[in-house]
Design a protein around this motif. Sequence first.
Motif, PDB file in Angstrom:
ATOM      1  N   ASP A  43     -33.034  84.563 153.542  1.00 19.32           N
ATOM      2  CA  ASP A  43     -31.856  84.102 154.273  1.00 19.32           C
ATOM      3  C   ASP A  43     -30.639  83.900 153.374  1.00 19.32           C
ATOM      4  O   ASP A  43     -29.693  83.225 153.752  1.00 19.32           O
ATOM      5  CB  ASP A  43     -32.169  82.835 155.065  1.00 19.32           C
ATOM      6  CG  ASP A  43     -32.609  81.675 154.182  1.00 19.32           C
ATOM      7  OD1 ASP A  43     -32.961  81.904 153.012  1.00 19.32           O
ATOM      8  OD2 ASP A  43     -32.604  80.532 154.680  1.00 19.32           O
ATOM      9  N   HIS A  44     -30.668  84.510 152.212  1.00 20.45           N
ATOM     10  CA  HIS A  44     -29.540  84.462 151.274  1.00 20.45           C
ATOM     11  C   HIS A  44     -29.180  85.882 150.880  1.00 20.45           C
ATOM     12  O   HIS A  44     -29.692  86.413 149.883  1.00 20.45           O
ATOM     13  CB  HIS A  44     -29.900  83.634 150.030  1.00 20.45           C
ATOM     14  CG  HIS A  44     -29.886  82.170 150.276  1.00 20.45           C
ATOM     15  ND1 HIS A  44     -28.781  81.392 150.032  1.00 20.45           N
ATOM     16  CD2 HIS A  44     -30.829  81.338 150.785  1.00 20.45           C
ATOM     17  CE1 HIS A  44     -29.047  80.144 150.357  1.00 20.45           C
ATOM     18  NE2 HIS A  44     -30.285  80.085 150.819  1.00 20.45           N
ATOM     19  N   PRO A  45     -28.283  86.519 151.629  1.00 17.20           N
ATOM     20  CA  PRO A  45     -27.946  87.914 151.333  1.00 17.20           C
ATOM     21  C   PRO A  45     -27.303  88.112 149.956  1.00 17.20           C
ATOM     22  O   PRO A  45     -27.274  89.231 149.454  1.00 17.20           O
ATOM     23  CB  PRO A  45     -26.988  88.310 152.457  1.00 17.20           C
ATOM     24  CG  PRO A  45     -26.521  87.036 153.062  1.00 17.20           C
ATOM     25  CD  PRO A  45     -27.577  86.003 152.793  1.00 17.20           C
ATOM     26  N   GLU A  46     -26.846  87.034 149.340  1.00 16.94           N
ATOM     27  CA  GLU A  46     -26.287  87.154 147.985  1.00 16.94           C
ATOM     28  C   GLU A  46     -27.385  87.306 146.931  1.00 16.94           C
ATOM     29  O   GLU A  46     -27.107  87.687 145.788  1.00 16.94           O
ATOM     30  CB  GLU A  46     -25.391  85.948 147.652  1.00 16.94           C
ATOM     31  CG  GLU A  46     -26.122  84.648 147.346  1.00 16.94           C
ATOM     32  CD  GLU A  46     -26.581  83.839 148.563  1.00 16.94           C
ATOM     33  OE1 GLU A  46     -26.990  82.685 148.350  1.00 16.94           O
ATOM     34  OE2 GLU A  46     -26.536  84.340 149.700  1.00 16.94           O
ATOM     35  N   SER A  47     -28.626  87.021 147.295  1.00 17.49           N
ATOM     36  CA  SER A  47     -29.724  87.245 146.356  1.00 17.49           C
ATOM     37  C   SER A  47     -30.015  88.744 146.314  1.00 17.49           C
ATOM     38  O   SER A  47     -29.600  89.499 147.189  1.00 17.49           O
ATOM     39  CB  SER A  47     -30.958  86.427 146.756  1.00 17.49           C
ATOM     40  OG  SER A  47     -31.490  86.849 147.988  1.00 17.49           O
ATOM     41  N   TYR A  48     -30.735  89.172 145.298  1.00 12.10           N
ATOM     42  CA  TYR A  48     -30.949  90.612 145.128  1.00 12.10           C
ATOM     43  C   TYR A  48     -31.953  91.177 146.120  1.00 12.10           C
ATOM     44  O   TYR A  48     -32.825  90.475 146.628  1.00 12.10           O
ATOM     45  CB  TYR A  48     -31.359  90.941 143.688  1.00 12.10           C
ATOM     46  CG  TYR A  48     -32.639  90.304 143.197  1.00 12.10           C
ATOM     47  CD1 TYR A  48     -33.873  90.911 143.408  1.00 12.10           C
ATOM     48  CD2 TYR A  48     -32.617  89.101 142.490  1.00 12.10           C
ATOM     49  CE1 TYR A  48     -35.045  90.340 142.943  1.00 12.10           C
ATOM     50  CE2 TYR A  48     -33.781  88.528 142.022  1.00 12.10           C
ATOM     51  CZ  TYR A  48     -34.995  89.147 142.252  1.00 12.10           C
ATOM     52  OH  TYR A  48     -36.153  88.588 141.799  1.00 12.10           O
ATOM     53  N   ALA A  49     -31.790  92.456 146.410  1.00  9.63           N
ATOM     54  CA  ALA A  49     -32.739  93.176 147.267  1.00  9.63           C
ATOM     55  C   ALA A  49     -34.039  93.312 146.484  1.00  9.63           C
ATOM     56  O   ALA A  49     -34.074  93.919 145.423  1.00  9.63           O
ATOM     57  CB  ALA A  49     -32.172  94.538 147.641  1.00  9.63           C
ATOM     58  N   GLU A  50     -35.097  92.711 147.019  1.00 10.59           N
ATOM     59  CA  GLU A  50     -36.364  92.621 146.293  1.00 10.59           C
ATOM     60  C   GLU A  50     -37.351  93.625 146.873  1.00 10.59           C
ATOM     61  O   GLU A  50     -37.542  93.710 148.077  1.00 10.59           O
ATOM     62  CB  GLU A  50     -36.905  91.191 146.403  1.00 10.59           C
ATOM     63  CG  GLU A  50     -37.860  90.802 145.295  1.00 10.59           C
ATOM     64  CD  GLU A  50     -39.261  91.325 145.490  1.00 10.59           C
ATOM     65  OE1 GLU A  50     -39.912  91.661 144.483  1.00 10.59           O
ATOM     66  OE2 GLU A  50     -39.710  91.403 146.646  1.00 10.59           O
TER      67      GLU A  50
END
Length: 144
Positions: A43-50
């Motif tokens: 729920d944090h789109p600023e985190s990286y695509a994992e």
Amino acid sequence: VEVLKTIPEDFPGYRTLLAMYQDFMMSILPYQDEAGMWHQLIDHPESYAETSSTAMFVYALAAGYNHRWAPEAMLEAFKEAALAGFAGLQAKLDDQRQLTNVCIGTNVGYTLEYYLTRPTRTGDLHGVAPLMWACTEIARLEGQ
């Protein structure tokens, strides 16, 4: 997914497990990004695509489509999300076909920053196995 594949439909609790699977799969769909990926913190789109989580979600969604575990109205959404996620994963393969952006093992953290700054590895087994599972279910899906 593995339990749903294994236990018979008349097993006590099967319907409960299936409902839990459906609820979870439908709850992740809105968090898929435009590239087909899910992020380190969903729920944090600023985190990286994992990639390891994306591969697990692709696997689970494709299996749901293949086994018709989704409500009829959601089958196409499961298929589309699985295919988009698989395309996103393919874009995360390096020039040696190693999966990038795999979060290293993560213990319990107590701050948002802990999760936002988890390091990644390329070719880490946390991502390789889920990618192989995803490939298998996508191959079945595309063969239908």
